[in-house]
Design a protein around this motif. Structure first.
Motif, PDB file in Angstrom:
ATOM      1  N   ASN A 174      -2.096  46.873  97.137  1.00 39.43           N
ATOM      2  CA  ASN A 174      -3.014  47.673  98.129  1.00 39.43           C
ATOM      3  C   ASN A 174      -3.882  49.230  97.465  1.00 39.43           C
ATOM      4  N   ALA A 175      -4.042  49.516  97.284  1.00 40.15           N
ATOM      5  CA  ALA A 175      -4.627  50.898  96.974  1.00 40.15           C
ATOM      6  C   ALA A 175      -5.176  52.042  97.855  1.00 40.15           C
ATOM      7  N   ARG A 176      -4.729  52.231  98.810  1.00 41.69           N
ATOM      8  CA  ARG A 176      -4.601  52.835  99.584  1.00 41.69           C
ATOM      9  C   ARG A 176      -4.490  54.883  99.583  1.00 41.69           C
ATOM     10  N   PRO A 177      -4.594  55.557  99.877  1.00 42.65           N
ATOM     11  CA  PRO A 177      -3.963  56.881 100.223  1.00 42.65           C
ATOM     12  C   PRO A 177      -2.915  56.635 100.823  1.00 42.65           C
ATOM     13  N   ARG A 178      -2.332  55.982 102.093  1.00 41.01           N
ATOM     14  CA  ARG A 178      -0.505  56.287 102.081  1.00 41.01           C
ATOM     15  C   ARG A 178      -0.505  55.366 101.223  1.00 41.01           C
ATOM     16  N   THR A 179      -0.480  54.188 101.012  1.00 38.53           N
ATOM     17  CA  THR A 179      -0.181  53.745  99.779  1.00 38.53           C
ATOM     18  C   THR A 179       0.356  53.792  98.439  1.00 38.53           C
ATOM     19  N   ILE A 180      -0.967  54.655  98.115  1.00 36.05           N
ATOM     20  CA  ILE A 180      -0.683  56.110  97.223  1.00 36.05           C
ATOM     21  C   ILE A 180       1.225  56.903  97.599  1.00 36.05           C
ATOM     22  N   GLY A 181       0.161  57.266  98.702  1.00 36.68           N
ATOM     23  CA  GLY A 181       1.169  58.654  98.849  1.00 36.68           C
ATOM     24  C   GLY A 181       2.938  58.463  99.447  1.00 36.68           C
ATOM     25  N   SER A 182       2.751  57.085  99.585  1.00 36.33           N
ATOM     26  CA  SER A 182       4.548  55.989  99.837  1.00 36.33           C
ATOM     27  C   SER A 182       5.092  56.212  97.848  1.00 36.33           C
ATOM     28  N   GLU A 183       4.418  55.267  97.482  1.00 33.23           N
ATOM     29  CA  GLU A 183       4.845  55.136  95.644  1.00 33.23           C
ATOM     30  C   GLU A 183       4.778  56.238  95.073  1.00 33.23           C
ATOM     31  N   PHE A 184       4.152  57.564  95.243  1.00 29.45           N
ATOM     32  CA  PHE A 184       3.983  59.183  94.693  1.00 29.45           C
ATOM     33  C   PHE A 184       5.654  59.340  95.142  1.00 29.45           C
ATOM     34  N   LEU A 185       5.766  59.578  96.143  1.00 31.10           N
ATOM     35  CA  LEU A 185       7.183  60.307  96.701  1.00 31.10           C
ATOM     36  C   LEU A 185       7.976  59.453  96.242  1.00 31.10           C
ATOM     37  N   ALA A 186       8.619  57.859  96.132  1.00 33.59           N
ATOM     38  CA  ALA A 186       9.467  57.581  95.704  1.00 33.59           C
ATOM     39  C   ALA A 186       9.631  57.822  93.974  1.00 33.59           C
ATOM     40  N   MET A 187       8.212  57.674  93.951  1.00 38.91           N
ATOM     41  CA  MET A 187       8.359  58.556  91.832  1.00 38.91           C
ATOM     42  C   MET A 187       9.162  59.387  92.022  1.00 38.91           C
ATOM     43  N   ARG A 188       8.333  60.797  92.508  1.00 44.57           N
ATOM     44  CA  ARG A 188       8.549  62.026  92.382  1.00 44.57           C
ATOM     45  C   ARG A 188      10.059  62.355  92.274  1.00 44.57           C
ATOM     46  N   ARG A 189      10.598  61.736  93.309  1.00 41.58           N
ATOM     47  CA  ARG A 189      12.189  61.788  93.647  1.00 41.58           C
ATOM     48  C   ARG A 189      13.078  61.413  92.315  1.00 41.58           C
ATOM     49  N   PHE A 190      12.199  60.183  91.650  1.00 40.16           N
ATOM     50  CA  PHE A 190      12.650  59.482  90.736  1.00 40.16           C
ATOM     51  C   PHE A 190      12.568  60.585  89.159  1.00 40.16           C
ATOM     52  N   PHE A 191      11.739  61.068  89.221  1.00 34.19           N
ATOM     53  CA  PHE A 191      11.466  62.201  88.419  1.00 34.19           C
ATOM     54  C   PHE A 191      12.467  63.815  88.008  1.00 34.19           C
ATOM     55  N   VAL A 192      12.290  64.375  89.792  1.00 34.35           N
ATOM     56  CA  VAL A 192      13.542  65.292  90.246  1.00 34.35           C
ATOM     57  C   VAL A 192      15.243  64.747  89.548  1.00 34.35           C
ATOM     58  N   GLU A 193      15.113  63.869  90.030  1.00 35.43           N
ATOM     59  CA  GLU A 193      16.623  62.453  89.266  1.00 35.43           C
ATOM     60  C   GLU A 193      16.792  62.621  88.064  1.00 35.43           C
ATOM     61  N   LEU A 194      15.146  62.475  86.892  1.00 40.90           N
ATOM     62  CA  LEU A 194      15.545  62.636  85.838  1.00 40.90           C
ATOM     63  C   LEU A 194      15.673  64.260  85.487  1.00 40.90           C
ATOM     64  N   LYS A 195      15.444  64.733  85.976  1.00 42.07           N
ATOM     65  CA  LYS A 195      15.261  66.591  85.355  1.00 42.07           C
ATOM     66  C   LYS A 195      16.681  66.617  85.708  1.00 42.07           C
ATOM     67  N   ASN A 196      17.337  66.823  87.013  1.00 42.70           N
ATOM     68  CA  ASN A 196      18.915  66.667  86.910  1.00 42.70           C
ATOM     69  C   ASN A 196      19.042  65.986  86.156  1.00 42.70           C
ATOM     70  N   ALA A 197      19.418  65.014  85.524  1.00 38.83           N
ATOM     71  CA  ALA A 197      19.774  64.447  84.133  1.00 38.83           C
ATOM     72  C   ALA A 197      19.529  64.769  82.511  1.00 38.83           C
ATOM     73  N   ASN A 198      19.198  65.852  82.951  1.00 41.57           N
ATOM     74  CA  ASN A 198      18.922  66.773  81.866  1.00 41.57           C
ATOM     75  C   ASN A 198      17.626  66.028  81.338  1.00 41.57           C
ATOM     76  N   ILE A 199      17.228  65.329  81.686  1.00 41.39           N
ATOM     77  CA  ILE A 199      16.193  64.443  80.944  1.00 41.39           C
ATOM     78  C   ILE A 199      14.172  65.238  81.016  1.00 41.39           C
ATOM     79  N   ASP A 200      13.959  65.526  79.742  1.00 46.02           N
ATOM     80  CA  ASP A 200      12.348  66.261  80.513  1.00 46.02           C
ATOM     81  C   ASP A 200      11.302  65.308  79.936  1.00 46.02           C
ATOM     82  N   THR A 201      11.450  64.770  79.750  1.00 47.63           N
ATOM     83  CA  THR A 201      10.439  63.588  78.942  1.00 47.63           C
ATOM     84  C   THR A 201      10.967  62.184  78.926  1.00 47.63           C
ATOM     85  N   LEU A 202      10.341  60.659  79.369  1.00 45.95           N
ATOM     86  CA  LEU A 202       9.825  59.026  79.348  1.00 45.95           C
ATOM     87  C   LEU A 202      10.772  59.453  78.508  1.00 45.95           C
TER      88      LEU A 202
END
Length: 622
Positions: free
Chosen positions: A110-138
């Motif tokens: 359900n698209a509320r700012p707090r919901t979007i914030g929670s989803e975004f923070l989780a996926m931002r950490r996932f993107f950081v782990e992609l960077k640590n695994a030497n992945i520069d693109t999806l």
């Protein structure tokens, strides 16, 4: 601006952003994503009043260079540009394209700012782990890389499954062309982890027992009854010189032991937290508000309405809606009639605010006037429990669960009242709250056992050996034989009642239950046994529609015998009825023949009927 009829699935702030949604990547850097941010910025910001009280500080989405700590991994502009762009596209999709998600995700996310914030923070950490695994693109994403990143994140099984949901949304957006340079592999299989534990106790969401409720409320009342004295301490502490402040702390700790370890720099803060957490406990038991509703209280939240004390609570409801109705659905207020004692609680809170943060309209803030965040307030509640020796974990949701348990067990027709009090959209959510309570579960189990026992006693009372009219069916006949072997028919009336109770207890011990199949038909067996119906369907659960008279677990009541006997007597009439199709008559005849397996004593009557009407044998295949 998008027209109302074209924006059925748009989130509420879409109306305020006044932008045209782009249906595919790349997105225009000048596009306005919130009233105060555009797509090209590396930090998107929502207005604070779009978030509920307790979440005001979660109003920013930062895509790069979000920390100054050199040892904390992050996405850096200039070296991780493609990952940053794909993360921004994912956030854009969460805001403007989530209607493309199917099934449960469309409803769940359900698209509320707090919901979007929670989803975004989780996926931002996932993107950081992609960077640590030497992945520069999806583009290079596959099953092995996803699994490796999830292992690096060291998430709990519950969090692991949540992350899988988010990653599946990311993949769905990529396949729709809403995110550029998506994975080359069209199918990436993500395996959720099995969860077999109840975490409600560790999270503090289980209801309180009567003793725990009395203990917490008595401590809270102590501080609120002495609220004016505690406010006087704050006023005195601020007025005197630093060398006398230590003496005030020592004297105050005699009556209020939790202040004993207080320092000069946090003495006012400790008193403020004691009063505010005590107010939360009293309000929680009284109204069971959401934490956002509780933290929304202002100086004018308690007052008189038509001569009664009432409390007003605000709830931000940034729901997914149409642009046309956006202006009218931006949150709402609820008010509750409250006990006059809440006037005293409110007066103490106002005086506290006058001493610590006189310029703030919010009642629940730090001494500097900054509104509490939800997580910080939960930490205060846990600290309150530790300081007073409580043996359980406490959270802001505990009182909602406790009020549900108390109301369900003490009030008839309580679910609609709970729905109104808790602010739920439907009764189903109130039911789920009630069933999550171990106290309500225990009471339901007790009531269900009593109903099952009463029903079992009723069935056994029909036994011919115990003075009834007799039981039929393979299982019923077996039971009759066993009771006859015990010479039960020679016992007195009271002894027979005692034997019925003993059989019921034995049935419970052996996990034997009676499942009602139809009128006068029961399935009487151990729960783990499989009858003819479940064997035919290949399922462990009984299939009522597939129950057959020859099943070894079938038990029939006496009125079924009377019904079958009448069918035998009237068979010459209905079998020779020419207006009924032949196939229907044959089917009814075969059903009568099959039903005789449960009542073998009716076979002579059936044979006698055929001897008198031999022409009818053709209907029975004889």
């Amino acid at each position: 601006m998008i027209q109302a009829e074209q924006s059925e699935f748009q989130p509420l702030w879409f109306a305020f952003a006044k932008v045209e949604r782009q249906d595919s990547a790349p997105y225009n850097s000048a596009s306005i994503v919130t009233p105060i941010s555009n797509y090209g910025a590396d930090e998107w910001e929502f207005p604070e009043n779009w978030l509920p009280p307790g979440s005001f500080r979660r109003n920013k989405l930062k895509f790069s260079d979000w920390t100054l700590r050199s040892n904390e991994p992050q996405l850096v502009r200039g070296t991780d540009d493609e990952l940053i762009e794909q993360l921004k596209q994912f956030a854009y999709c969460l805001i403007f394209h989530r209607h493309h998600l199917t099934g449960k995700r469309k409803k769940k996310f359900n698209a509320r700012p707090r919901t979007i914030g929670s989803e975004f923070l989780a996926m931002r950490r996932f993107f950081v782990e992609l960077k640590n695994a030497n992945i520069d693109t999806l583009k290079w994403l596959d099953d092995i890389i996803v699994e490796k990143c999830l292992q690096k994140m060291q998430a709990t099984p519950e969090r692991h499954n949540v992350l899988i949901d988010y990653i599946e949304c990311l993949l769905a957006f990529c396949q729709l062309g809403l995110i550029e340079n998506g994975p080359k592999r069209r199918s990436i299989v993500l395996k959720p982890k099995l969860i077999a534990k109840d975490s409600s106790k560790s999270r503090g969401t289980q209801p309180l027992t009567e003793e725990q409720t009395a203990e917490v409320i008595s401590r809270a009342l102590f501080y609120l009854e002495n609220g004016n004295e505690l406010c006087d301490l704050i006023a005195l502490f601020k007025r005197i010189s630093r060398r006398h402040q230590k003496r005030v702390i020592a004297q105050a700790s005699i009556k209020y032991p939790t202040l004993r370890n207080g320092k000069r720099h946090n003495f006012v803060s400790k008193i403020s937290k004691l009063i505010q957490t005590s107010a939360f406990h009293i309000t929680g038991l009284h109204l069971a508000p959401r934490i956002s509703e509780f933290l929304s209280q202002q100086r004018s939240s308690v007052g008189l309405h038509q001569g009664r004390s009432v409390m007003f609570c605000d709830r931000v409801t940034l729901m997914m809606t149409t642009v046309k109705s956006a202006e009218t659905l931006y949150g709402h207020s609820r008010y509750f009639p409250v006990h006059p004692y809440m006037q005293h609680v409110h007066a103490v809170l106002i005086r506290l605010k006058d001493l610590t943060a006189p310029d703030s309209e919010w009642l629940f803030t730090s001494p500097s006037g900054r509104p509490w965040g939800t997580s910080h307030f939960n930490h205060m509640l846990r600290q309150f429990c530790l300081d007073h020796g409580f043996t359980r974990v406490f959270s802001s949701h505990t009182w909602r669960k406790t009020v549900v348990a108390i109301t369900t067990l003490s009030t008839s027709n309580s679910l609609e009242a709970l729905r109104e009090l808790l602010g739920h959209a439907g009764v189903a959510e109130a039911v789920s709250y009630a069933l999550s309570s171990p106290f309500v579960k225990a009471e339901l189990d007790r009531a269900n056992r009593k109903l099952a026992n009463d029903y079992l006693e009723e069935i056994l009372g029909d036994s011919l050996t115990l003075g009834g009219r007799g039981l039929g069916g393979p299982q019923g006949k077996t039971l009759e034989e066993n009771l006859k072997v015990r010479s039960v028919n020679n016992k007195g009336k009271d002894d027979k009642k005692q034997i019925i109770k003993e059989v019921v207890v034995q049935s419970q011990t052996l996990s034997i239950a009676a499942l009602k199949v139809g009128d006068g038909i029961d399935c009487f067996k151990q729960l783990n046994r499989r009858g003819a119906c479940s064997k035919a369907s290949g399922d462990n659960l009984p299939n009522v529609a597939g129950c057959r008279p020859a099943c070894e677990f079938r038990m029939e009541r006496a009125f079924r015998r009377d019904m079958i006997s009448d069918r035998i007597k009237t068979a010459p009439t209905w079998l020779e009825e020419r207006t009924v199709p032949m196939m229907d008559r044959v089917r009814q005849a075969r059903e009568l023949l099959e039903n005789l397996k449960g009542w073998p004593e009716l076979v002579p009557d059936f044979q006698h009927m055929l001897e008198n009407h031999p022409i009818l044998k053709r209907f029975f295949g004889l």
